[in-house]
Design an enzyme around this catalytic site. Structure first.
Site, PDB file in Angstrom:
ATOM      1  CG  ASP A  95       2.134  -2.327   7.938  1.00  0.00           C
ATOM      2  OD1 ASP A  95       2.741  -2.422   9.030  1.00  0.00           O
ATOM      3  OD2 ASP A  95       1.844  -1.242   7.407  1.00  0.00           O
TER       4      ASP A  95
ATOM      5  CB  SER B 235      -0.130   3.134   3.273  1.00  0.00           C
ATOM      6  OG  SER B 235       1.034   2.507   2.786  1.00  0.00           O
TER       7      SER B 235
ATOM      8  CD  GLU C 282       2.468   7.361  10.199  1.00  0.00           C
ATOM      9  OE1 GLU C 282       2.533   6.119  10.307  1.00  0.00           O
ATOM     10  OE2 GLU C 282       1.670   7.941   9.438  1.00  0.00           O
TER      11      GLU C 282
HETATM   12  O1  KIV Z   1       1.490   1.470   5.874  1.00  0.00           O
HETATM   13  C1  KIV Z   1       2.486   2.167   5.698  1.00  0.00           C
HETATM   14  O2  KIV Z   1       2.809   2.589   4.589  1.00  0.00           O
HETATM   15  C2  KIV Z   1       3.277   2.515   6.872  1.00  0.00           C
HETATM   16  C3  KIV Z   1       4.272   3.607   6.716  1.00  0.00           C
HETATM   17  C4  KIV Z   1       3.539   4.879   6.827  1.00  0.00           C
HETATM   18  C5  KIV Z   1       5.381   3.490   7.678  1.00  0.00           C
HETATM   19  O3  KIV Z   1       3.085   1.974   7.909  1.00  0.00           O
END
Ligand code: KIV
Length: 284
Positions: A88, A50, A187
């Protein structure tokens, strides 16, 4: 002299063992300074992709690169000391093959020192998750709304609001858990589905818009601080920092223009007058 207090980071197996324990508290962070604050209260810090939207102003997470994730992952590792830091995996860095996924994850683990990675996808990623876990990569799964698939989904709409839509999402969650993931982000799904998945899988579920039945919760830090201009329905704003930041910037701009800043408290004086220099002249 007292011995220094040793703090140790939480590990993926410790988070996995919290399935029937206290709720897991998780937030995102992308910077050293916010990581320092989040670290005091959270079990898991997610360096979420994000950041593409929050830090870089993209419309989606699709443009985020592995190098961007590694840079911010390093910053968060420097700023934190106790929470498990999960980075991520960005779109395009792991979907092509198990081998591509391992090479990308190995870079993230080696170059940031983080404790785990997160990747999106259910049944389609199960084989890859098993391959990664067998080779020493702790994986957090992510099902329900998977924002990296925005171009095939067409919108960021909540999932599973009709019971007929539940089976594939439940199958995704089970596949990720059976493949060896240590935790699972769910989510934007209907509350009863979040609860049903939580009861069906043996690993902790971490909800973001998946209701109170999950084993833990996560939000994007800037969303809950009131810094994001638009937020989904599932976000509760715990702060409203935007107006405070704007007031501070406006006061600064006004003081610079009126020459009220910097004042004498912010200026360096001379320790001793420089010999032979005209009084009042400032040394650099
Ligand atoms: O990228 C992110 O912030 C996420 C959250 C929404 C879990 O994957």
């Amino acid at each position: 002299m007292s011995a220094p207090v040793q703090t140790r980071r939480l590990t993926a197996p410790e988070i996995r063992a919290r399935k029937h324990g206290d709720p897991l508290v998780c937030l995102t962070s992308y910077h050293a300074h916010t990581a320092r604050l989040v670290d005091r209260y959270c079990d898991v810090i997610l360096v979420g992709d994000s950041l593409g939207m929050v830090m870089h102003g993209y419309e989606t997470t699709v443009p985020v690169t592995l190098d961007m994730m590694i840079l911010q992952g390093l910053a968060v590792m420097r700023g934190s000391k106790s929470a498990l830091v999960v980075v991520d995996m960005p779109f395009g860095s792991y979907e092509q093959s198990k081998e591509q996924a391992f090479a990308s994850c190995a870079r993230v683990l080696k170059e940031t020192g983080c404790g785990a990675v997160k990747l999106e996808g259910g049944r389609r990623m199960a084989e890859t998750i098993a391959f990664l876990v067998e080779r020493g990569v702790p994986v957090m799964g992510h099902v329900g709304l998977t924002p990296q698939s925005i171009n095939t989904l067409g919108s960021f709409r909540a999932q599973g609001r009709d019971e007929a839509d539940w089976p594939p999402i439940e199958a995704d969650a089970k596949a990720v858990a059976d493949a060896g993931a240590f935790a699972l982000v769910i989510e934007a799904v209907a509350e009863p589905l979040g609860r049903a998945i939580t009861q069906a899988v043996a690993i902790p579920t971490i909800g973001i818009g998946a209701g109170a039945g999950c084993d833990g919760q996560i939000l994007v830090l800037e969303d809950m601080l009131g810094l994001s201009p638009r937020v989904p329905k599932f976000v509760k704003r715990y702060g409203d920092l935007g107006p405070h930041i704007e007031a501070a910037i406006s006061a600064y701009a006004q003081e610079v223009r009126s020459r009220a800043f910097p004042g004498s408290e912010q200026a360096y004086g001379m320790r001793t007058p420089a010999p032979g220099r005209a009084k009042g002249r400032v040394e650099r």
